[in-house]
Design a protein around this motif. Structure first.
Motif, PDB file in Angstrom:
ATOM      1  N   MET A   1       0.855  -1.162  -0.038  1.00 36.35           N
ATOM      2  CA  MET A   1       0.073  -0.125  -0.088  1.00 36.35           C
ATOM      3  C   MET A   1       0.787   1.456  -0.009  1.00 36.35           C
ATOM      4  O   MET A   1       0.668   2.315  -0.825  1.00 36.35           O
ATOM      5  CB  MET A   1      -1.059   0.044   1.105  1.00 36.35           C
ATOM      6  N   GLY A   2       1.709   1.108   0.877  1.00 39.78           N
ATOM      7  CA  GLY A   2       2.876   2.186   0.790  1.00 39.78           C
ATOM      8  C   GLY A   2       2.200   3.455   1.423  1.00 39.78           C
ATOM      9  O   GLY A   2       3.098   4.385   1.470  1.00 39.78           O
ATOM     10  N   GLU A   3       1.047   3.636   1.922  1.00 39.31           N
ATOM     11  CA  GLU A   3       0.804   4.857   2.629  1.00 39.31           C
ATOM     12  C   GLU A   3       0.898   4.863   3.932  1.00 39.31           C
ATOM     13  O   GLU A   3       1.041   3.792   4.735  1.00 39.31           O
ATOM     14  CB  GLU A   3      -0.858   4.937   2.205  1.00 39.31           C
ATOM     15  N   ARG A  26      -5.582  -6.007   5.034  1.00 38.89           N
ATOM     16  CA  ARG A  26      -6.774  -6.358   4.650  1.00 38.89           C
ATOM     17  C   ARG A  26      -7.863  -5.208   4.595  1.00 38.89           C
ATOM     18  O   ARG A  26      -8.799  -5.124   3.898  1.00 38.89           O
ATOM     19  CB  ARG A  26      -7.193  -7.544   5.275  1.00 38.89           C
ATOM     20  N   VAL A  27      -7.954  -4.585   5.963  1.00 41.77           N
ATOM     21  CA  VAL A  27      -8.609  -3.568   6.084  1.00 41.77           C
ATOM     22  C   VAL A  27      -8.380  -2.475   5.080  1.00 41.77           C
ATOM     23  O   VAL A  27      -9.490  -1.947   4.614  1.00 41.77           O
ATOM     24  CB  VAL A  27      -8.472  -2.931   7.543  1.00 41.77           C
ATOM     25  N   LYS A  28      -7.560  -2.172   4.859  1.00 47.98           N
ATOM     26  CA  LYS A  28      -6.989  -1.181   3.756  1.00 47.98           C
ATOM     27  C   LYS A  28      -7.685  -1.579   2.406  1.00 47.98           C
ATOM     28  O   LYS A  28      -8.097  -0.611   1.845  1.00 47.98           O
ATOM     29  CB  LYS A  28      -5.696  -0.764   3.645  1.00 47.98           C
ATOM     30  N   ASP A  29      -7.575  -2.601   2.053  1.00 51.85           N
ATOM     31  CA  ASP A  29      -7.850  -3.165   0.978  1.00 51.85           C
ATOM     32  C   ASP A  29      -9.391  -3.123   0.724  1.00 51.85           C
ATOM     33  O   ASP A  29     -10.075  -2.941  -0.194  1.00 51.85           O
ATOM     34  CB  ASP A  29      -7.643  -4.761   0.733  1.00 51.85           C
ATOM     35  N   TRP A  30      -9.914  -3.512   1.839  1.00 49.27           N
ATOM     36  CA  TRP A  30     -11.556  -3.598   1.975  1.00 49.27           C
ATOM     37  C   TRP A  30     -12.066  -2.019   1.755  1.00 49.27           C
ATOM     38  O   TRP A  30     -12.997  -1.977   1.073  1.00 49.27           O
ATOM     39  CB  TRP A  30     -12.017  -4.187   3.436  1.00 49.27           C
ATOM     40  N   ASN A 254     -13.368  -7.684  10.640  1.00 48.86           N
ATOM     41  CA  ASN A 254     -14.343  -8.627  10.346  1.00 48.86           C
ATOM     42  C   ASN A 254     -14.659  -8.447   8.710  1.00 48.86           C
ATOM     43  O   ASN A 254     -14.914  -9.195   7.914  1.00 48.86           O
ATOM     44  CB  ASN A 254     -15.622  -8.742  11.073  1.00 48.86           C
ATOM     45  N   ALA A 255     -14.981  -7.264   8.705  1.00 43.89           N
ATOM     46  CA  ALA A 255     -15.365  -6.672   7.145  1.00 43.89           C
ATOM     47  C   ALA A 255     -14.387  -7.033   6.023  1.00 43.89           C
ATOM     48  O   ALA A 255     -14.660  -7.353   4.994  1.00 43.89           O
ATOM     49  CB  ALA A 255     -15.837  -5.185   7.430  1.00 43.89           C
TER      50      ALA A 255
END
Ligand SMILES: Nc1nc2c(ncn2[C@@H]2O[C@H](COP(=O)(O)OP(=O)(O)O)[C@@H](O)[C@H]2O)c(=O)[nH]1
Ligand SMILES: [Mg+2]
Length: 257
Positions: A1-3, A26-30, A254-255
């Motif tokens: 992600m690099g952020e 995973r949360v950032k992807d979501w 979870n999301a």
């Protein structure tokens, strides 16, 4: 992600929890995918559902015990930049409220990867009953709390099989044990959490034990129970803020699953 952490809209504390749990990527992807997460909020009347939703959506959580939720409704308050779609439900025992609740449960059963938040409060249900039914000598009546804990368990049967059984819509359940300001005790051991993690409530979860399930302490605000019973005295603002952060972090994790 690099952020950097700045790109994460929920603040540092929640970012830290997610990183520690290894769930941040995973949360950032979501969040990037912008898929929404439907969440059905269930639980007995007076248990603290609407207050909980007010906290999540950044509003004043105090609600009069006489002001009851009568319809299930999508809570549209801004939950930061997220895609949570939270549905509040009425928890009253009457037939019309039960029908309304079952309608919301049926509606939710059509969703994909549904989240369920079941709000309980160890029987500390504050609603329209006479104060003398719930309180005696500035203490919560033991019989009242026991009856209400039984009700918390009874209500599970309205949804555990249809939503969490074979082919059910639910991907995860969080039991939020709110009103910790009233029941939090001194020391490490929290008997109230044990009731939900391995006691009678846990036993009654049935099919809900086959999906991801967590039991988390929570408190929306300090409030004298029925204006009369004081807080336990072992629960502070820092702890409330920690518990609120942990809950949001868990919902995000979870999301993102
Ligand atoms: N002490 C205490 N009272 C709370 C808490 N959350 C909600 N309440 C109170 O409990 C009553 C019922 O809450 P409400 O959110 O309306 O319950 P609902 O029927 O489940 O939606 C209200 O008077 C709230 O202000 C809490 O964390 N601590
Ligand atoms: Mg309500």
């Amino acid at each position: 992600m690099g952020e950097g952490a700045e790109a994460f809209p929920y603040g540092k504390a929640i970012a830290t929890i997610l990183k520690k749990a290894g769930a941040m990527e995973r949360v950032k992807d979501w969040l990037l995918r912008r898929t929404s997460q439907d969440v059905l909020v269930l639980g007995a009347s007076g248990g603290g559902k609407s207050s909980f939703l007010k906290v999540l959506t950044g509003r004043n959580p105090q609600i009069s015990r006489l002001e009851r939720t009568t319809k299930s409704e999508l809570v549209t308050g801004k939950f930061k930049n997220s895609y949570f779609k939270l549905t509040d439900t009425p928890g009253q025992p009457g037939e019309i409220y039960q029908q309304e609740r079952l309608r919301a449960i049926r509606e939710a059963s059509k969703k994909d990867g549904l989240g369920i938040i079941n709000i309980v409060s160890y029987g500390y249900h504050e609603e329209t009953v006479k104060i003398s039914d719930a309180v005696e000598n500035r203490k919560a009546k033991a019989t009242f709390l026991e009856d209400r804990r039984d009700l918390e368990i009874k209500l599970l049967s309205e949804w555990t099989t249809s939503l969490c059984g074979e082919g059910g819509a639910a991907a995860w359940v969080i039991t939020v044990v709110t009103k910790a300001d009233l029941w939090w005790s001194s020391g490490e051991d929290q008997p109230v959490l044990t009731h939900y993690r391995s006691g009678p409530y846990f036993e009654a979860l049935g099919d809900a034990r086959s999906v991801s399930h967590d039991v988390m302490a929570f408190s929306s605000a300090n409030q004298l129970f029925y204006g009369a019973v004081p807080m336990s005295g072992f629960y502070g603002d820092q702890q409330r803020s920690d518990h609120q952060d942990r809950l949001v972090a868990r919902m995000l994790a979870n999301a993102g699953q």
